[in-house]
Design an enzyme around this catalytic site. Structure first.
Site, short mmCIF file in Angstrom:
data_model
loop_
_atom_site.label_atom_id
_atom_site.label_comp_id
_atom_site.label_asym_id
_atom_site.label_seq_id
_atom_site.Cartn_x
_atom_site.Cartn_y
_atom_site.Cartn_z
N SER A 33 39.90 9.85 62.64
CA SER A 33 40.43 10.44 63.86
C SER A 33 41.82 9.90 64.17
O SER A 33 42.75 10.09 63.39
CB SER A 33 39.45 10.21 65.01
OG SER A 33 39.77 11.00 66.12
N ASP B 58 46.10 14.49 67.32
CA ASP B 58 45.83 13.29 66.53
C ASP B 58 45.54 13.70 65.09
O ASP B 58 45.69 14.87 64.71
CB ASP B 58 44.69 12.47 67.14
CG ASP B 58 43.37 13.20 67.11
OD1 ASP B 58 43.35 14.45 67.00
OD2 ASP B 58 42.31 12.53 67.20
N ASP C 171 42.90 14.19 63.17
CA ASP C 171 41.91 15.22 62.80
C ASP C 171 41.89 16.38 63.78
O ASP C 171 41.06 17.27 63.68
CB ASP C 171 40.51 14.61 62.66
CG ASP C 171 39.94 14.09 63.98
OD1 ASP C 171 40.74 13.75 64.87
OD2 ASP C 171 38.71 14.02 64.11
N ASP D 91 41.04 16.78 66.85
CA ASP D 91 40.05 17.01 67.90
C ASP D 91 40.66 16.71 69.28
O ASP D 91 40.13 17.15 70.30
CB ASP D 91 38.77 16.21 67.68
CG ASP D 91 38.95 14.69 67.71
OD1 ASP D 91 40.10 14.22 67.57
OD2 ASP D 91 37.94 13.98 67.84
#
Length: 441
Positions: free
Chosen positions: A92, A230, A232, A234
């Site tokens: 992440s 960010d 990834d 999400d």
């Protein structure tokens, strides 16, 4: 082992190919017969995905490889690929030295506590399932999950395209935002658009400090807003047309008041600012507070009268669309809000502002320390002023503070908010003192 957003850590320490294989065996032991695997752009993600896939297939589980995708694309893709679960290889917003895994159910929601506990139990048992030679799992590839995601985004908003947006992808997996906004006719300029797991453009987590270039570019151009993701994708954070970074609590208030109607609710964690309560109250809507973590917010949004959920860290959930935090969806929703309601700076101008303090303390034994903190605060304050839903939150007449262990790092997070700067500082110091005193014992 699994925190509120999967498991992650430094590659070579807690996160290794051996661990990826063990996780594959654990998922097989939990009777997941078909799993879709995606990965982010980190340099270690391909080999971890390979290790997990090999272990799963060796245990007789069919694997669908999604390749390099964003986390929300993978989460949406679990049902699309008829999989029993999704495995996303990502750390992440952590630094490039780290990696990890997130697990997703067919509903698009992160694994809940019971699912996580079952996987952890199987990991601890350490059983390695080996299928007969003629019953090993098959590996196939899926059609482009990003393309499907982009189609969903375009269907989810009503944008005529007369908006100029700067999108800072942060060398991560947020390209779906650019594709969707271009498809919707927006003018788009990108920053750090090439996926690169070393994150050379800026650190992966989008904060006011790390998004300084985005702020400068938006300020220097005629852009209507800036978007930042960010690693990834999400998470989504934003910048208004003046180049000012928008705090997560402000975004939560803007999104919440736009979607909520009288009697409906919004879900957000315990560390959310009072300004969100104020804005929702003006719409006749209460705020439901949850544990910190998008999985807990997602669970709350499954109640019929909860129409939106979010976290100040940048995770946003529209349950009618998906139960996963979807950064590209949030970006499109914010562009839609600007087109329909006008200047973000103007929309922000009528939001209340309370001094909010957040910091973290690095500790070695966070669980033991939290036990001591809980005991100390329950002795110090009246029981009606203390909530132990997630960490320890203490209410004061003119503010509150929260002491909570990080779900993924060796940190204890402190949050304090009050009606004045002086009181906010005082409450934060009170929280810091009780942690440090407990640590010394």
């Amino acid at each position: 082992m699994f925190g509120t957003s999967g498991v992650r850590g430094r590659f070579g320490d807690t996160i290794t190919p051996e661990f990826a294989a063990s996780l594959g065996h654990a998922l097989a032991a939990c009777n997941y017969g078909r799993i879709v695997i995606g990965r982010d752009a980190r340099t270690t993600s391909p080999l971890l995905a390979d290790a997990a896939s090999a272990a799963l297939r060796g245990a007789g589980v069919d694997v669908v490889r999604a390749g390099r995708v964003s986390t929300p694309s993978l989460a949406r893709g679990v049902s699309l690929t008829n999989a029993d679960a999704g495995l996303m290889v990502t750390a992440s917003h952590n630094p490039p030295t780290d990696n990890g895994f997130k697990l997703w159910s067919p509903s698009g929601q992160a694994f809940n506590e019971s699912r996580r506990d079952a996987v952890e139990g199987a990991l601890e048992a350490g059983d390695e399932i080996t299928a007969p030679w003629d019953a090993v799992g098959r590996e196939t590839t899926t059609p482009d999950l990003t393309e499907s995601h982009v189609n969903n985004l375009c269907d989810a908003v009503d944008i005529d395209g007369d908006v100029s947006v700067v999108v800072d992808i942060g060398n991560g997996m947020g390209g779906a935002t650019v594709d969707a906004l271009l498809e919707l006719g927006c003018e788009v300029q990108t920053l750090n658009a090439t996926p690169d797991g070393r994150f050379p453009g800026r650190p992966s987590e989008p904060t006011a400090e790390t998004c300084s270039t985005l702020c400068s570019v938006v300020e220097a151009t005629d852009a209507d807003l800036g978007i930042a993701h960010d690693g990834d994708a999400d998470r989504m954070m934003a910048v208004d047309e003046t180049g000012s970074f928008i705090g997560g609590d402000e975004l939560l208030a803007l999104f919440g008041r736009e979607v909520v109607a009288d009697g409906e609710r919004v879900a957000a964690p315990l560390n959310t600012s009072l300004l969100v309560d104020d804005e929702l109250a003006s719409q006749g809507a209460p705020l439901t507070r949850t544990k910190v973590g998008d999985v807990f917010v997602a669970e709350a949004t499954q109640d019929d009268d909860v129409v939106f959920g979010g976290e100040p860290s940048g995770a946003w959930i529209w349950p009618d669309e998906t139960l996963c935090p979807d950064g590209p969806l949030a970006a499109c929703k914010l562009v839609e809000l600007v087109e329909q309601r006008g200047s973000l700076a103007t929309q922000r101008s009528d939001l209340a502002s309370y001094p909010l303090r957040r910091t973290s303390l690095e500790v070695e034994q966070k669980r033991d320390i939290m036990d001591g903190v809980s005991s100390a605060l329950l002795k110090q304050y009246d029981a009606t002023a203390v909530s132990t839903l997630d960490g320890v939150r203490v209410e004061h007449d003119d503010g509150w503070f929260l002491v909570r262990a990080s779900g993924t790092q060796p940190l204890i997070r402190l949050t304090a908010e009050a009606r004045s700067e002086k009181q906010a500082d005082s409450l934060l110091e009170t929280a810091r003192d009780v942690v440090e005193e407990t640590e010394r014992k």
